[in-house]
Design a protein around this motif. Structure first.
Motif, short mmCIF file in Angstrom:
data_model
loop_
_atom_site.label_atom_id
_atom_site.label_comp_id
_atom_site.label_asym_id
_atom_site.label_seq_id
_atom_site.Cartn_x
_atom_site.Cartn_y
_atom_site.Cartn_z
N LYS A 78 -4.85 2.43 6.10
CA LYS A 78 -6.13 3.03 6.50
C LYS A 78 -6.05 3.65 7.89
O LYS A 78 -6.64 4.71 8.13
CB LYS A 78 -7.24 1.97 6.47
CG LYS A 78 -7.85 1.77 5.10
CD LYS A 78 -9.11 0.90 5.19
CE LYS A 78 -9.77 0.75 3.83
NZ LYS A 78 -11.00 -0.08 3.90
N GLN A 79 -5.33 2.99 8.79
CA GLN A 79 -5.26 3.53 10.15
C GLN A 79 -4.48 4.84 10.19
O GLN A 79 -4.88 5.79 10.84
CB GLN A 79 -4.61 2.51 11.09
CG GLN A 79 -4.59 2.95 12.56
CD GLN A 79 -5.98 3.27 13.09
OE1 GLN A 79 -6.88 2.46 13.01
NE2 GLN A 79 -6.16 4.48 13.61
N LEU A 83 -13.63 5.72 4.69
CA LEU A 83 -12.77 4.54 4.77
C LEU A 83 -13.59 3.32 5.16
O LEU A 83 -13.39 2.73 6.23
CB LEU A 83 -11.65 4.76 5.80
CG LEU A 83 -10.73 5.96 5.58
CD1 LEU A 83 -9.77 6.11 6.75
CD2 LEU A 83 -9.96 5.78 4.28
N LEU A 116 -6.52 8.59 -0.74
CA LEU A 116 -6.40 9.08 0.63
C LEU A 116 -5.59 10.37 0.68
O LEU A 116 -5.87 11.27 1.48
CB LEU A 116 -5.77 8.01 1.52
CG LEU A 116 -6.63 6.74 1.70
CD1 LEU A 116 -5.83 5.67 2.43
CD2 LEU A 116 -7.90 7.07 2.48
N GLU A 173 -0.57 0.02 8.90
CA GLU A 173 -1.73 -0.16 8.02
C GLU A 173 -2.09 1.21 7.45
O GLU A 173 -2.26 2.18 8.20
CB GLU A 173 -2.91 -0.75 8.77
CG GLU A 173 -2.67 -2.20 9.21
CD GLU A 173 -3.92 -2.82 9.83
OE1 GLU A 173 -4.99 -2.15 9.78
OE2 GLU A 173 -3.83 -3.93 10.35
N TYR A 201 -3.67 4.81 -1.94
CA TYR A 201 -2.88 5.87 -1.33
C TYR A 201 -3.20 7.21 -1.98
O TYR A 201 -3.33 8.24 -1.30
CB TYR A 201 -1.39 5.53 -1.47
CG TYR A 201 -0.46 6.57 -0.89
CD1 TYR A 201 -0.10 6.54 0.46
CD2 TYR A 201 0.09 7.58 -1.69
CE1 TYR A 201 0.75 7.50 1.00
CE2 TYR A 201 0.95 8.54 -1.16
CZ TYR A 201 1.28 8.49 0.19
OH TYR A 201 2.13 9.43 0.71
N LYS A 205 -6.60 7.44 8.62
CA LYS A 205 -7.69 7.82 9.52
C LYS A 205 -7.22 8.87 10.52
O LYS A 205 -7.92 9.84 10.80
CB LYS A 205 -8.20 6.57 10.24
CG LYS A 205 -9.43 6.80 11.09
CD LYS A 205 -9.94 5.47 11.63
CE LYS A 205 -11.25 5.65 12.37
NZ LYS A 205 -11.79 4.36 12.87
N LYS A 241 -11.66 -1.08 -0.90
CA LYS A 241 -10.24 -0.77 -1.04
C LYS A 241 -10.09 0.68 -1.48
O LYS A 241 -10.71 1.13 -2.44
CB LYS A 241 -9.58 -1.70 -2.06
CG LYS A 241 -8.08 -1.49 -2.15
CD LYS A 241 -7.45 -2.51 -3.09
CE LYS A 241 -5.95 -2.32 -3.17
NZ LYS A 241 -5.31 -3.29 -4.08
N GLU A 273 0.81 -1.22 0.00
CA GLU A 273 0.00 0.00 0.00
C GLU A 273 0.84 1.27 0.00
O GLU A 273 0.39 2.33 -0.45
CB GLU A 273 -0.90 0.03 1.25
CG GLU A 273 -1.89 -1.11 1.32
CD GLU A 273 -2.62 -1.14 2.66
OE1 GLU A 273 -3.86 -1.20 2.65
OE2 GLU A 273 -1.95 -1.07 3.72
#
Length: 852
Positions: free
Chosen positions: A117-118, A137, A148, A115, A145, A121, A142, A30
């Motif tokens: 996503k974390q 999210l 996000l 991770e 990057y 977030k 999915k 990722e």
């Protein structure tokens, strides 16, 4: 770059600072775009390249199919004593913790498996609320990057920034935002006008797991969430099935959401205490919890609602009533710092009363059991009573006085049943003690071998002291009160406490005469001209004027003062009055006066006040040049509740009665009732034909007066008196330089005997590293102490010495107990307990208007 890049780079940089080498596993690949951003493009060769990571210079090596190759190319960078700063990026490969080719590097440095996503977030929560972020999210979708990064940067196509965060700009985080909304509707109009209700409901769902209808009025949503949070915390804290009224309130579906409910309830209590109390009361009423049938033992450790505190106090009372004193004490200890008690000094006073009641019951059981196992002569019984090693029976009387004094000052007396049970337990223990000691004393010929007798206190204690010396004669001061007085004196004082055995009968004319000069050589109790008194040599001493005349004749340069007079004198006038004195005789009659005149309620209050005022008088005399002092008493006393059974009264002997008191008869002839003992005055060493009759235990004669306060008999409480020898060294009473003490919440008038004031030690500009200090807060009026600390909230409080520890810049709520209701006004004073130096005095007199 963009916020997501900056955040990931900072996380990586922190790990490089910590261990210099980071082995980064990215199983899903990722973070490839991030690594390319750091490097300035895709991997071009196996050799490490120089990069910058959040301002840190490092080398970056990337895995391309062979860990052995990766290890080989970085070997030159890590072979020295201090490895170079190095990042090993391993995309598309899971970490094998047991057999990794790079284990040596992993152990020496850091293994990192973030991770995406974390981390994203965490970045997004800086701009959006939790509900919005959860939508951006989703768990099952999915997100790349690049997606996000655009969202974090606020680029076109991303969710618009949080409206709620702009409305609650002064709130910290999602929990802070929710808390601010729950406690106030001040921003509801702005939420509606900016169409942020949907975002709010999404946040509630994401954080608490509660589904809300977004088009409902905000007042209704707030009420639903409050019920959910408070009922949720209450339900989670119960160890039994919740009441049926909670069935209509949803439960948090997951452990994380249960934790969120607990956290939000905690924030409401700690950050918005006043509002929380009103909100919790409203929810309690809505759910009908006040009348819920719940076992008090099933209530948890958090008092979400007010009814819990009251139910638990009733439960503590029930435990006491069933003689489960240790369980009651444990319950009080566990719950005395609850939210509701810290806010309501009257309720906290009720818990303190329960603690004192349970302590007395516990001690009564212990002492009665010890009495049943004790045998031996009178000296054995005296030692068991006065030993100060921690097991002395006098502690029972001390606990009883403290309990009765506290209860007397409550506006609402505790429940009758536990109080009656404990009072009866105390009476039973004292009855058994008195009955057994009187038998042992009679067998010993009415003497206690090896004990200091009251008639020898002047010759063996007072006369040996360096002059000038103060000699305190305190009417009716029990031995336990002398021990407490010693504990109240400044730490710089040299204090010793010993027991003496008083002269019989233990009444004021006899006991006070026994303390006079010459009593050791010649002392008798006689009748002369229809009066009872003591004779020393040729002097007959039936009353105070005769004793004053005798003392003045025997002691050159004697100054005689009443305690009240001493306390009211200005220091300069006191110094002038005692100038040149060899002995300053100080008389206190407050305890006996209140008890003998049937002022049972007042007597309970006065006892504690007298101890504190004696301590003040000793310090005042020391500052006037009288450093040495001896403190003793004419007799002790028995003190019970006013509701003792009428059967405790015994018929008087009759015959030729010289004097009849509730605890003794003096005369000739008559009958000796069952439960009484007769002794000739000659058996007591008196040159007299009188006879004395005493109730053998704790009964009283039918002699008028009440059944609460009495003396005259041979019980340990009446006969054993304290003898304190004190040297109070004078010191400079200047204020300490550590910092000032300030007070807030001073009442405009004192309308209740228990009231609170907040003290804070040290101004805000105090230096860091300042330590706490011990202080003694007092209530003063016209030079006398009229009250002291009863409780302290969230601070160390020594009940024996009345001292409280104040930490720098930490507010402490002090609950004062007004003991002398005759005071027209008072001031709050804070002293240094070591020197009695005054650290604070309230600026003006506070009027006392009880009952207003």
């Amino acid at each position: 770059m963009h916020p997501l890049h900056d955040y990931v780079a900072k996380q990586l940089a922190d790990k490089l600072k910590d261990r210099r080498v980071v082995v980064w596993y990215d199983e899903r690949g990722e973070f490839r775009p991030f690594v390319d951003e750091v490097r300035g493009g895709p991997r071009a060769a196996a050799e490490p390249v120089a990069v910058g990571v959040a301002g840190i210079k490092a080398s970056l090596a990337e895995y391309a199919g062979s860990l052995f190759e990766l290890r080989a190319v970085v070997e030159p960078l890590v072979s020295g004593d201090k490895p170079d700063v190095l990042v090993l990026y391993i995309p598309g490969l899971a970490h094998d913790a047991k057999a990794s080719v790079l284990m040596e590097l992993e152990k020496a440095g850091r293994t990192w498996k973030p991770e995406l996503k974390q981390l994203a977030k965490n970045v997004l929560l800086q701009k959006y609320t939790l509900g919005v972020v959860d939508e951006m999210l989703p768990f099952d979708r999915k997100v790349s990057y690049a997606d996000l990064a655009r969202a974090a940067a606020g680029n076109s196509g991303a969710e618009p920034p949080s409206i709620l965060k702009s409305i609650f700009h002064d709130a910290s985080g999602n929990d802070g935002l929710l808390t601010a909304w729950l406690v106030s509707d001040a921003r509801d109009a702005e939420i509606v006008s900016k169409e942020a209700t949907r975002e709010l409901t999404k946040l509630v769902k994401a954080r608490l797991g509660l589904d809300l209808v977004a088009d409902s009025p905000l007042a209704k949503l707030r009420a639903i969430v409050l019920r959910y949070v408070l009922a949720g915390e209450f339900r989670l804290d119960l160890s039994c099935d919740p009441p049926a009224s909670l069935d209509s309130v949803a439960k948090p579906p997951t452990k994380d959401e249960e934790s969120a409910v607990r956290e939000l309830a905690r924030r409401l209590r700690t950050g918005h205490a006043d509002t929380y109390a009103a909100l919790a009361d409203r929810v309690e009423e809505e759910l009908g919890l006040k009348n819920a049938k719940l076992s008090p033992g099933a209530l948890g450790s958090i008092d979400t609602f007010r009814f819990e505190e009251r139910a638990l106090l009733r439960h503590a009372g029930d435990l006491v009533a069933n003689c489960k004193f240790e369980s009651a004490l444990s319950l009080v200890s566990e719950r005395e710092q609850s939210f509701w008690l810290d806010r309501d000094v009257a309720r906290k006073a009720q818990w303190e009363a329960t603690r004192r009641i349970a302590e007395l019951g516990h001690l009564a059981v212990q002492v009665k059991a010890a009495v049943g196992k004790t045998s031996g002569d009178a000296a054995t019984w005296l030692d068991a009573y006065v030993t100060q090693s921690g097991s002395g029976w006098f502690r029972l009387d001390q606990a009883q006085r403290r309990m009765e004094a506290w209860v007397a000052n409550l506006d609402d007396e505790p429940e009758e049943r536990p109080l009656a049970v404990v009072r009866r337990a105390y009476e039973d223990a004292v009855h058994a003690m008195a009955e057994a000691f009187t038998k042992a004393l009679g067998k010993a010929g009415w003497t206690v071998p090896g004990a200091l007798h009251q008639t020898r206190i002047w010759s063996e204690v007072v006369s040996d002291k360096p002059k000038p010396v103060a000699y305190f004669l305190v009417d009716a001061m029990r031995f336990e009160m002398g021990v407490e007085l010693a504990e109240r004196l400044p730490k710089t004082s040299e204090v010793a406490v010993r027991a003496a055995v008083g002269a019989l009968p233990s009444i004021t004319p006899v006991g006070m005469a026994a303390l006079m000069p010459g009593a050791s050589a010649s002392f008798s109790v006689v009748e002369e001209k229809d009066k009872l008194g003591a004779r020393i040599d040729d002097a007959f001493l039936p009353d105070l004027p005769a004793r004053k005349k005798h003392a003045a004749a025997r002691v050159p340069k004697l100054v005689d003062l009443a305690l009240d007079e001493l306390l009211s004198l200005q220091p300069s006038k006191l110094a002038k009055k005692v100038e040149g004195a060899q002995v300053v005789l100080v008389r206190s009659q407050e305890i006996d006066h209140a008890g003998e005149n049937g002022f049972t309620y007042q007597a309970r209050q006065v006892m504690d006040t007298v101890i504190d005022n004696l301590a003040r008088a000793l310090g005042k005399l020391a500052r006037a040049g009288i450093e040495h002092a001896v403190v003793s008493a004419d007799h002790g006393h028995l003190f019970f509740a006013t509701d003792r059974d009428e059967s405790m009264r015994t018929d008087a002997p009759g015959g030729d009665t010289v004097e009849l008191h509730r605890r003794c008869w003096l005369g000739r002839g008559g009958a000796t009732s069952a439960g009484c003992v007769r002794v000739a005055a000659s058996q007591l060493g008196y040159a007299s034909d009188l006879e004395l009759v005493f109730p053998a235990a704790t009964g009283v004669f039918k002699a008028g007066g009440d059944l609460a306060f009495h003396h005259g008999g041979p019980s340990l409480q009446e006969l054993v008196i304290p003898v304190l020898t004190v040297r109070t060294k004078t010191r400079d009473s200047a204020r300490p330089s550590a910092g000032p003490i300030e007070a807030s919440g001073l009442p405009e008038a004192v309308t209740n005997r228990i009231f609170s004031v907040t003290l804070i030690y040290g101004a805000k500009q105090m230096l860091l590293g300042a330590t706490g200090i011990q202080v003694r807060p007092l209530l003063m009026a016209a030079g006398k102490q009229v009250g002291a600390v009863g409780m302290a909230v969230d601070a160390q409080f020594d009940r024996a010495t009345g001292t409280v520890k104040l930490e720098p810049n930490k507010p402490v709520t002090i609950a004062f107990l007004l003991s002398d209701e005759s005071a027209a006004s008072l001031r709050v004073v804070v002293q240094d307990p070591t020197t009695d130096a005054e650290l604070y005095r309230s600026p003006t007199d506070i009027p006392v208007r009880l009952g207003v």
